[in-house]
Design an enzyme around this catalytic site. Structure first.
Site, mmCIF file in Angstrom:
data_model
loop_
_atom_site.group_PDB
_atom_site.id
_atom_site.type_symbol
_atom_site.label_atom_id
_atom_site.label_comp_id
_atom_site.label_asym_id
_atom_site.label_seq_id
_atom_site.Cartn_x
_atom_site.Cartn_y
_atom_site.Cartn_z
ATOM 1 N N LYS A 1 -12.797 2.983 4.217
ATOM 2 C CA LYS A 1 -12.341 1.785 4.934
ATOM 3 C C LYS A 1 -13.315 1.406 6.051
ATOM 4 C CE LYS A 1 -7.533 2.642 3.714
ATOM 5 N NZ LYS A 1 -6.354 3.446 4.056
ATOM 6 N N GLU B 1 -2.748 8.938 -1.276
ATOM 7 C CA GLU B 1 -3.561 8.712 -2.467
ATOM 8 C C GLU B 1 -3.065 9.636 -3.577
ATOM 9 O OE1 GLU B 1 -6.228 6.294 -2.521
ATOM 10 O OE2 GLU B 1 -4.920 5.912 -0.822
ATOM 11 N N VAL C 1 -8.225 -2.472 3.206
ATOM 12 C CA VAL C 1 -8.225 -1.851 4.541
ATOM 13 C C VAL C 1 -6.947 -2.255 5.273
ATOM 14 C CG1 VAL C 1 -9.429 -1.652 6.752
ATOM 15 C CG2 VAL C 1 -10.747 -2.052 4.670
ATOM 16 N N ASP D 1 -10.646 8.653 2.646
ATOM 17 C CA ASP D 1 -10.033 7.322 2.545
ATOM 18 C C ASP D 1 -10.403 6.477 3.776
ATOM 19 O OD1 ASP D 1 -7.876 5.503 1.285
ATOM 20 O OD2 ASP D 1 -7.213 5.720 3.350
ATOM 21 N N GLU E 1 -8.551 -8.035 0.749
ATOM 22 C CA GLU E 1 -7.841 -7.869 2.029
ATOM 23 C C GLU E 1 -7.041 -6.567 2.073
ATOM 24 O OE1 GLU E 1 -7.716 -10.224 4.900
ATOM 25 O OE2 GLU E 1 -7.062 -8.245 5.543
HETATM 26 N N1 HSE Z 1 -3.517 6.531 1.288
HETATM 27 C C1 HSE Z 1 -3.775 5.378 2.051
HETATM 28 C C2 HSE Z 1 -3.241 5.588 3.464
HETATM 29 C C3 HSE Z 1 -3.125 4.184 1.426
HETATM 30 O O1 HSE Z 1 -2.465 6.523 3.669
HETATM 31 O O2 HSE Z 1 -3.624 4.859 4.376
HETATM 32 C C4 HSE Z 1 -3.498 2.877 2.027
HETATM 33 O O3 HSE Z 1 -4.856 2.601 1.884
#
Ligand code: HSE
Length: 426
Positions: free
Chosen positions: A215, A200, A142, A211, A139
């Site tokens: 997702k 990250e 995302v 990223d 969970e």
């Molecule tokens: N680096 C990611 C963001 C962290 O800023 O959304 C959460 O997945």
């Protein structure tokens, strides 16, 4: 077994031991939350205890208040039959894939916050979980703390989902908001996002859109039932957005947001993209600012439904991880039916084959000719303006049409194109 001083224990017997792999922002948040809300978490789990037994990290945490739980040896976890649930917050695919696979094969359920792992290996790991009659839940991978995986797989299960789109990266949304509303410099806004634990480890994954691409892979796999890999997603980050584009969007009555999007077409194929897009101010996604994420799911029965909340950060993300831990604890006897299948070749099509409207900003030596050509080439284009717009600049929005054709028309115009962004109608 080492007993946590805060462990809450009901009389009567069923015990569940947990291991946490990775003690970074999320892993430490998971430990904190498990201990902070121990009493209610145990009560909801259906067990009498829910104890942290190991925390795996290669760094030295011997002086930490939870120091006695730390190990640097994965085999301590793998070979301990009393550990029923393993939380993976290591990030990356190596060694996370090997460790998670081994845990599943050893009959341990795994909860992961690792979107890179799920996007790259989700199908394989879900199959392993099925073969070994355990759960693999993610969970937190995302939307940080936003419930989205479970709502799609359970609450919206009666719908045929045609499209899913959202602001999926908290760091870039935070940076864009700070730059647009507070006039903050890009680097300062990024530093603030890093200090807040949003970014990250390598923030280029945020800024370049990778990223968000991971997702959208997870969401598309879940919504449409076939695994979508990151290399199939057309991905662009926020580094090319200029103040001119922001100003044109504002004057038009909208904003620029980094949107991850997957859409099913009539032939059962999908397109998947991540990129900066224009959306109108009345869109449900337009007012999503700072670290907040929002995910819009378009179902045939429900219509549009939007999930909103904190998309990154220690405790919001730990909230989703711990909810999965509770779910695993509740499903020790019977595995949850959950997952997706493999995709056929060419399942993800070129987004240029889909219809969209485009925003274009370009240079011209002859504005009147450029203006006339734009109006001649497109049916009812919208010409845009901004304050202090130079006479050598033209910006416009095309009508909705097949993107490939729209781009071919744009190429033939007597202009030098500086920016092309999709305009979305959410
Ligand atoms: N680096 C990611 C963001 C962290 O800023 O959304 C959460 O997945």
């Amino acid at each position: 077994m080492l007993k946590c001083p805060y462990i809450y224990c009901l009389p009567g017997g069923r015990e569940m031991q947990i291991a946490i792999m990775g003690f970074g922002t999320i892993g430490s948040g998971v430990a904190e939350l498990l201990l902070k809300n121990q009493k209610s978490i145990v009560a909801k789990s259906g067990h009498n205890t829910l104890d942290i037994k190991y925390i795996l990290d290669i760094r030295d945490f011997s002086n930490h208040e939870l120091g006695k739980y730390f190990t640097t040896d994965f085999n301590d976890i793998l070979n301990d039959a009393s550990v029923g649930i393993v939380v993976e917050c290591m990030g990356g695919t190596t060694p996370a894939y090997e460790y998670v696979s081994s845990c599943l094969k050893a009959g341990k359920s795994v909860v992961s916050s690792n979107k890179e792992l799920v996007a790259a290996k989700g199908y394989e790991l879900l199959e392993l979980a099925k073969e070994n009659n355990v759960n693999f839940l993610f969970e937190a991978s995302v939307g940080g703390g936003i419930p989205i995986i479970r709502p799609i797989s359970q609450c919206l299960a009666a719908n045929e989902i045609g499209e899913i789109a959202g602001i999926l990266n908290g760091t870039t949304n935070f940076i864009l908001t700070k730059m647009i509303e507070d006039g903050m410099a890009f680097e300062d806004a990024l530093k603030l996002a890093q200090d807040n634990g949003y970014a990250e480890r390598d923030p280029s994954a945020d800024i370049l859109g990778h990223d968000a691409a991971r997702k959208i892979c997870i969401l598309a796999s879940l919504c449409f039932g076939k695994h979508v890999y990151p290399d199939a997603v057309e991905t662009e980050g926020i580094t090319n957005i200029t103040s001119e584009d922001v100003a044109y969007a504002k004057n038009w009555g909208g904003v620029i947001k980094l949107i991850g999007r997957a859409k099913l077409n009539d032939s059962g194929k999908i397109s998947a993209t991540v990129g900066p897009c224009l959306i109108q101010n009345h869109s449900q996604l337009a007012s999503v600012d700072d670290v907040f994420n929002a995910i819009l799911v378009r179902g045939d029965a429900i219509g549009d439904v939007v999930f909103y909340g904190k998309g990154a950060g220690k405790l919001p993300t730990a909230s989703a991880v711990v909810a999965d831990v509770i779910d695993c604890a509740k499903h020790t006897a019977k595995r949850k039916a959950f997952g997706w299948g493999p995709a056929e070749e060419n399942y993800v099509i070129d987004p240029l084959l889909q219809s969209t409207s485009l925003y274009v900003r370009a240079e011209t030596q002859d504005y009147v000719t450029a203006f006339n050509e734009v109006n001649k080439s497109f049916e009812s284009p919208v010409i845009l303006h901004r304050e202090d717009e130079p006479k050598t600049e033209i910006a416009f929005i095309t009508p909705v049409m097949r993107e490939k054709e729209a781009r071919a028309v744009i190429e033939k115009l007597p202009i030098k194109v500086n920016a092309v962004l999709r305009v979305l109608d959410y």
